[in-house]
Motif scaffolding. Structure first.
Motif, short mmCIF file in Angstrom:
data_model
loop_
_atom_site.label_atom_id
_atom_site.label_comp_id
_atom_site.label_asym_id
_atom_site.label_seq_id
_atom_site.Cartn_x
_atom_site.Cartn_y
_atom_site.Cartn_z
N LEU A 46 4.06 -4.81 0.19
CA LEU A 46 4.67 -4.21 -0.99
C LEU A 46 5.72 -3.21 -0.56
N LEU A 47 6.87 -3.26 -1.20
CA LEU A 47 7.88 -2.23 -1.02
C LEU A 47 7.51 -1.06 -1.91
N ASP A 48 7.31 0.10 -1.32
CA ASP A 48 6.90 1.28 -2.08
C ASP A 48 8.12 1.96 -2.67
N GLU A 49 8.36 1.72 -3.96
CA GLU A 49 9.50 2.32 -4.64
C GLU A 49 9.12 3.60 -5.39
N ILE A 50 7.84 3.94 -5.38
CA ILE A 50 7.41 5.21 -5.97
C ILE A 50 7.75 6.35 -5.03
N ASP A 51 7.45 6.16 -3.76
CA ASP A 51 7.73 7.18 -2.75
C ASP A 51 8.37 6.50 -1.56
N GLU A 52 9.70 6.41 -1.58
CA GLU A 52 10.39 5.71 -0.50
C GLU A 52 10.29 6.46 0.82
N GLY A 53 10.14 7.78 0.76
CA GLY A 53 9.79 8.55 1.93
C GLY A 53 10.89 8.73 2.97
N SER A 54 12.13 8.31 2.68
CA SER A 54 13.18 8.42 3.67
C SER A 54 14.55 8.48 2.99
N GLU A 55 15.45 9.24 3.57
CA GLU A 55 16.83 9.28 3.08
C GLU A 55 17.67 8.20 3.74
N ASN A 56 17.13 7.53 4.74
CA ASN A 56 17.83 6.45 5.44
C ASN A 56 17.61 5.16 4.67
N GLU A 57 18.61 4.68 3.96
CA GLU A 57 18.47 3.51 3.09
C GLU A 57 18.24 2.22 3.87
N ASP A 58 18.49 2.23 5.17
CA ASP A 58 18.28 1.03 5.98
C ASP A 58 16.80 0.82 6.32
N TRP A 59 15.99 1.84 6.09
CA TRP A 59 14.55 1.75 6.38
C TRP A 59 13.77 1.89 5.10
N LYS A 60 12.74 1.06 4.95
CA LYS A 60 11.97 1.01 3.71
C LYS A 60 10.50 1.31 3.98
N LYS A 61 9.91 2.09 3.09
CA LYS A 61 8.48 2.38 3.17
C LYS A 61 7.70 1.23 2.53
N ILE A 62 6.70 0.75 3.22
CA ILE A 62 5.93 -0.39 2.73
C ILE A 62 4.44 -0.06 2.68
N LEU A 63 3.73 -0.84 1.90
CA LEU A 63 2.27 -0.84 1.84
C LEU A 63 1.81 -2.17 2.41
N PHE A 64 0.80 -2.15 3.28
CA PHE A 64 0.42 -3.40 3.95
C PHE A 64 -1.03 -3.32 4.43
N TYR A 65 -1.56 -4.50 4.77
CA TYR A 65 -2.86 -4.59 5.43
C TYR A 65 -2.61 -4.97 6.89
N ASN A 66 -3.28 -4.29 7.78
CA ASN A 66 -3.15 -4.59 9.20
C ASN A 66 -4.38 -5.37 9.66
N GLU A 67 -4.16 -6.62 10.07
CA GLU A 67 -5.24 -7.49 10.57
C GLU A 67 -6.33 -7.69 9.52
N ARG A 68 -5.93 -7.78 8.27
CA ARG A 68 -6.87 -8.11 7.19
C ARG A 68 -6.16 -9.06 6.22
N PRO A 69 -5.98 -10.31 6.64
CA PRO A 69 -5.13 -11.22 5.87
C PRO A 69 -5.67 -11.60 4.50
N PHE A 70 -6.98 -11.45 4.28
CA PHE A 70 -7.54 -11.87 2.99
C PHE A 70 -7.97 -10.70 2.12
N SER A 71 -7.61 -9.49 2.52
CA SER A 71 -7.90 -8.28 1.73
C SER A 71 -9.38 -8.19 1.38
N ILE A 72 -10.22 -8.71 2.23
CA ILE A 72 -11.65 -8.74 1.94
C ILE A 72 -12.27 -7.37 2.21
N LEU A 73 -13.04 -6.90 1.25
CA LEU A 73 -13.76 -5.65 1.38
C LEU A 73 -15.22 -5.89 1.03
#
Length: 234
Positions: free
Chosen positions: A59-86
């Motif tokens: 997910l591209l986080d457009e609520i809190d981009e977190g940077s003034e550098n427009e070439d870099w984007k703040k994202i939300l992601f899962y690391n090594e959890r491809p099925f989002s299983i909890l």
């Protein structure tokens, strides 16, 4: 809210409706190297915290981009959890980090496959809580915390009214059956899909407005399910 602080919603809508405009968008990792590094800050010199493969949903986080550098984007992601299983856990947060904008593509900008090539279908019936093992948030009987031991992402809308009891995908004429454990966390999903394609990767994207909002994307690669992304806005 029982699960998280929710701001603006557009997706996966089940029971509760909202007219708010989304402030996060699903993207895929797209890199000529076949992967990209996620960093702690908006710079190629920042520490690497994850390595995400091509076509991974973020997910591209457009609520809190977190940077003034427009070439870099703040994202939300899962690391090594491809099925989002909890399973039986309170830790539901996605991780955050930064990637260069050249390393991502908006999911809904991808081409759409022929409906005869790729589709998904849910078999749905009325939800009966006696058919499932439930735990609840705050010792209530309103907001399920887990269903059969798997975290339920949609507790903000209370008990489900309907239940997905079977999920299948059809890809190039082959029927693919989705394991039930991938359904339990989103059991009140409906048969609403948008389909996209990137090479031999196929994406089924679900949703309508709802305060029980989640983004859900099913990813099929090389003829099999490779990712089930369940995400939300903070």
């Amino acid at each position: 809210m029982f699960l998280r602080k929710i701001y603006l919603f557009i997706f996966f809508g089940f029971i509760c409706l909202s007219t708010s405009i989304s402030k996060a968008q699903p993207y895929i990792i797209s890199s000529k190297e076949g992967y990209t590094h996620v960093r702690t800050g908006a710079s190629a010199k920042s520490k690497i915290i994850a390595k995400l493969k091509e076509n991974t949903i973020i997910l591209l986080d457009e609520i809190d981009e977190g940077s003034e550098n427009e070439d870099w984007k703040k994202i939300l992601f899962y690391n090594e959890r491809p099925f989002s299983i909890l399973e039986e856990t309170d830790h539901i947060e996605m991780e955050t980090g930064f990637i260069h904008k050249s390393q991502m593509k908006e999911l809904t900008a991808l081409k759409k496959p022929n409906s005869e090539v790729f589709s998904m279908d849910f078999e749905i019936k009325a939800f009966r809580k006696q058919d499932y093992r439930l735990t609840y948030h705050d010792e209530s009987s309103y907001a399920p915390k887990t269903i059969n031991g798997f975290h339920y992402y949609l507790a903000d809308c209370g008990l489900p009214k309907t239940a997905v009891i079977k999920a299948t995908a059809t890809l190039n004429g082959q029927k693919l059956h989705i394991p039930q454990k991938y359904i339990l966390g989103i059991i009140s999903a409906q048969n609403r899909f948008e389909y996209y394609q990137n090479g031999n990767h196929y994406f089924a994207y679900q949703g309508v407005d709802g305060s029980c909002f989640n983004y859900v994307v099913w990813v099929f690669s090389d003829g099999k399910l490779s990712q089930r992304f369940v995400g939300w806005e903070y």
